[in-house]
Design a protein around this motif. Structure first.
Motif, short mmCIF file in Angstrom:
data_model
loop_
_atom_site.label_atom_id
_atom_site.label_comp_id
_atom_site.label_asym_id
_atom_site.label_seq_id
_atom_site.Cartn_x
_atom_site.Cartn_y
_atom_site.Cartn_z
N SER A 257 -79.50 14.43 76.86
CA SER A 257 -80.10 13.56 76.19
C SER A 257 -80.34 12.34 77.30
O SER A 257 -80.54 11.23 76.81
CB SER A 257 -79.38 12.83 75.04
N ALA A 258 -80.93 12.85 78.38
CA ALA A 258 -81.15 11.85 79.59
C ALA A 258 -82.68 11.30 79.27
O ALA A 258 -83.04 10.19 79.73
CB ALA A 258 -81.21 12.46 80.90
N LEU B 266 -86.24 7.76 81.81
CA LEU B 266 -85.20 8.61 82.00
C LEU B 266 -83.95 7.97 82.53
O LEU B 266 -84.04 6.92 83.24
CB LEU B 266 -85.70 9.51 83.34
N ASN B 267 -82.78 8.06 81.91
CA ASN B 267 -81.58 7.97 82.37
C ASN B 267 -81.15 8.62 83.28
O ASN B 267 -80.42 9.82 83.16
CB ASN B 267 -80.66 7.64 81.24
N ALA B 268 -81.34 8.47 84.55
CA ALA B 268 -81.12 9.33 85.57
C ALA B 268 -79.49 9.80 85.93
O ALA B 268 -79.51 10.66 86.27
CB ALA B 268 -81.60 8.61 87.09
N GLN B 269 -78.76 8.71 85.66
CA GLN B 269 -77.33 9.06 85.68
C GLN B 269 -76.82 10.31 84.63
O GLN B 269 -75.80 10.85 84.93
CB GLN B 269 -76.50 7.87 85.23
N ARG B 270 -77.54 10.51 83.56
CA ARG B 270 -77.46 11.59 82.87
C ARG B 270 -78.31 12.78 83.13
O ARG B 270 -78.05 13.77 82.71
CB ARG B 270 -77.51 11.22 81.44
N CYS B 271 -79.14 12.67 83.99
CA CYS B 271 -79.96 13.73 84.22
C CYS B 271 -79.39 15.02 85.02
O CYS B 271 -78.78 14.76 86.12
CB CYS B 271 -81.36 13.25 84.94
N ILE B 272 -79.55 16.11 84.52
CA ILE B 272 -78.94 17.08 85.22
C ILE B 272 -79.65 17.39 86.72
O ILE B 272 -78.90 17.64 87.53
CB ILE B 272 -79.06 18.71 84.51
N SER B 273 -80.76 17.15 86.78
CA SER B 273 -81.35 17.34 88.09
C SER B 273 -80.90 16.38 89.16
O SER B 273 -80.60 16.76 90.26
CB SER B 273 -83.02 17.09 88.11
N TYR B 274 -80.58 15.07 88.61
CA TYR B 274 -79.85 14.08 89.63
C TYR B 274 -78.56 14.53 89.69
O TYR B 274 -78.18 14.39 90.83
CB TYR B 274 -79.93 12.51 88.83
N VAL B 275 -77.85 14.92 88.91
CA VAL B 275 -76.26 15.08 88.98
C VAL B 275 -76.00 16.37 89.78
O VAL B 275 -75.34 16.13 90.89
CB VAL B 275 -75.73 15.50 87.51
N THR B 276 -77.07 17.30 89.93
CA THR B 276 -76.93 18.25 90.63
C THR B 276 -77.20 18.02 92.36
O THR B 276 -76.62 18.80 93.36
CB THR B 276 -77.74 19.57 90.61
N CYS C 142 -87.07 20.47 80.69
CA CYS C 142 -87.89 19.52 79.93
C CYS C 142 -89.39 19.94 80.39
O CYS C 142 -90.33 19.82 79.67
CB CYS C 142 -87.78 18.14 80.48
N GLN C 143 -89.66 20.70 81.28
CA GLN C 143 -90.79 21.26 81.57
C GLN C 143 -91.20 22.56 81.16
O GLN C 143 -92.15 22.88 80.83
CB GLN C 143 -90.97 21.19 83.34
N ILE C 144 -90.02 23.29 81.17
CA ILE C 144 -90.17 25.01 80.68
C ILE C 144 -90.51 24.75 79.12
O ILE C 144 -91.40 25.48 78.70
CB ILE C 144 -88.96 25.42 80.76
N VAL C 145 -89.87 24.00 78.49
CA VAL C 145 -90.25 23.84 76.99
C VAL C 145 -91.32 23.15 76.60
O VAL C 145 -91.85 23.32 75.62
CB VAL C 145 -89.14 23.19 76.03
N CYS C 146 -92.10 22.44 77.50
CA CYS C 146 -93.27 21.70 77.12
C CYS C 146 -94.57 22.69 76.82
O CYS C 146 -94.97 23.56 77.65
CB CYS C 146 -93.74 20.72 78.49
N PRO C 147 -95.30 22.27 75.77
CA PRO C 147 -96.30 23.27 75.27
C PRO C 147 -97.42 23.22 76.28
O PRO C 147 -98.29 24.11 76.32
CB PRO C 147 -96.58 22.81 73.85
N LYS C 148 -97.56 22.12 77.06
CA LYS C 148 -98.89 21.85 77.83
C LYS C 148 -98.50 22.60 78.98
O LYS C 148 -99.40 22.86 79.83
CB LYS C 148 -98.77 20.60 78.25
#
Length: 407
Positions: free
Chosen positions: A210-211, A218-228, A253-259
């Motif tokens: 829920s980042a 974006l709450n970067a502190q919760r973002c998995i990309s940042y955490v890794t 969040c990009q994989i699920v994007c319909p666009k």
């Protein structure tokens, strides 16, 4: 072309269209033009972002530099934004299976480090411009530059900033790298692309932690990309679990994007991924030396933080896979590795996997460990395995033996 002072508006418009026509031959998939006016509204957003503690810490700290192009180039008149599309699919990806579990690098780390690729493309555009306007002043930047790439790209009509905080282009979805050139050439601005997310919230709903806290926020502190990409211990158990088998970055969040559906750009050879490199076996990563890491990952964007975060994430991934075969490797790290974040991660993963060997190693480590953060990890792992109750964990750990249990 004549001196810049003598050049008419029509001539600049012609140059602009010539550059746009040349973009693909310069290795650029999309090119747009923006004014060099300050990003005043963006600054207000960034101030609130900072006040809420949402920053990652990787950004340029000076908000004026991030939002005022004239602080990059005093005579700035326009900004050229470029986009280079990158692959979204692996050809013949290796399978992850028991005894041979694999991690995953996000698509932004596929192929050669995109910073180098983008700098090459920006240099091509800059050289092209300099042959036509020798006195032009140009400052180019990518990612680590001071300006906010997404804001520039949105103003320049490259795409719109979606709810997943990525710039989404009509042609390539959000699978694009962005860069920009600030210049004193007075190019007329392009028209921004209209936001086409509509009522869609698929990315927000799919975010593991829920980042995504608002449209383009974006709450970067919760973002998995940042955490890794962080160094040190990951204290939050939920984040450890949500990392899954991600070694670097997160594409959810990009994989699920319909666009992004059905979009795959494979026309830039430098960005073509090696499946074994971007989906590597986990256990061999645990004993990789610095030299081996540089030889294997040195050309990837994933290498910028060094091997420690990737090794820590590999340790956590083995715990998330409940990989029994990895217990001897994790026990060895728990006993011998000098890095607290690696020992702590090994403790957590052993607590996830369980078994007599894991329990024994955790109890032994608790008896000798002096680092308080690590002792908390060991106690939590023993509680998880039923080797210690909550009262012991929070209070006296009975001589560091884990209660009545013996090794």
């Amino acid at each position: 072309m004549n001196s810049m002072l003598e050049t008419s508006e029509a001539a600049w418009l012609l140059l602009k269209e010539e550059l746009r026509a040349q973009a693909f031959s310069l290795g650029v998939d999309k090119l747009g033009f923006a004014s060099a006016e300050p990003f005043s509204q963006l600054k207000d957003v960034l101030v609130r972002h900072r006040q809420k503690g949402y920053e990652s810490g990787f950004e340029e700290p000076d908000l004026d530099k991030r939002t005022d192009p004239s602080l990059t180039l005093a005579t700035a008149r326009s900004i050229i934004s470029i986009a280079v599309a990158y692959p979204s699919k692996l050809k013949s990806p290796p399978r992850s299976e028991p005894g041979a579990y694999r991690g995953m690098l996000s698509r932004s780390a596929w192929g050669q480090d995109y910073h180098h690729v983008l700098r090459d493309r920006l240099k091509r555009v800059e050289d092209w411009l300099k042959t036509r306007v020798p006195e032009a002043l140009i400052v180019s930047m990518v990612d680590t530059g001071v300006l906010v790439d997404r804001a520039v790209a949105e103003r320049a009509g490259i795409g719109w900033v979606g709810r997943n905080c990525s710039v989404i282009t009509p042609e390539w979805g959000s699978w694009v790298y962005l860069g920009e050139l600030v210049t004193n050439i007075p190019f007329s601005p392009d028209t921004p692309v209209l936001d086409s997310c509509g009522d869609c919230t698929i990315c927000i709903d799919a975010c593991p932690t829920s980042a995504l806290v608002g449209h383009g926020q974006l709450n970067a502190q919760r973002c998995i990309s940042y955490v890794t990409q962080t160094k040190g211990m990951i204290e939050d158990d939920e984040l450890k679990r949500k990392i899954g088998n991600r070694l670097y970055g997160c594409d959810t969040c990009q994989i699920v994007c319909p666009k992004n559906k059905g979009i795959h750009a494979d026309h830039h050879p430098e960005l073509t991924p090696d499946p074994e490199l971007v989906k590597p076996l986990l256990r061999p990563l645990l004993q990789m030396t610095n030299r081996e890491f540089k030889e294997r990952f040195g050309s990837s964007a994933a290498a910028w933080r060094g091997k420690k975060p990737i090794q820590r994430n590999a340790v956590l991934a083995l715990g998330n896979f409940r990989d029994v075969d990895s217990v001897p490797d994790l026990v060895r790290l728990l006993k011998t590795d000098e890095r607290p974040e690696i020992r702590g991660s090994a403790a957590w993963s052993l607590g996830q996997i369980g078994g007599d060997a894991a329990k024994g190693a955790l109890r032994e480590a608790l008896r000798r460990e002096t680092d308080e953060a690590l002792r908390r990890e060991l106690k939590k792992a023993l509680v998880r395995l039923g080797e210690m109750d909550e009262a012991d964990k929070d209070g006296n750990d009975r001589g560091n033996t884990g209660g009545h249990h013996s090794v």
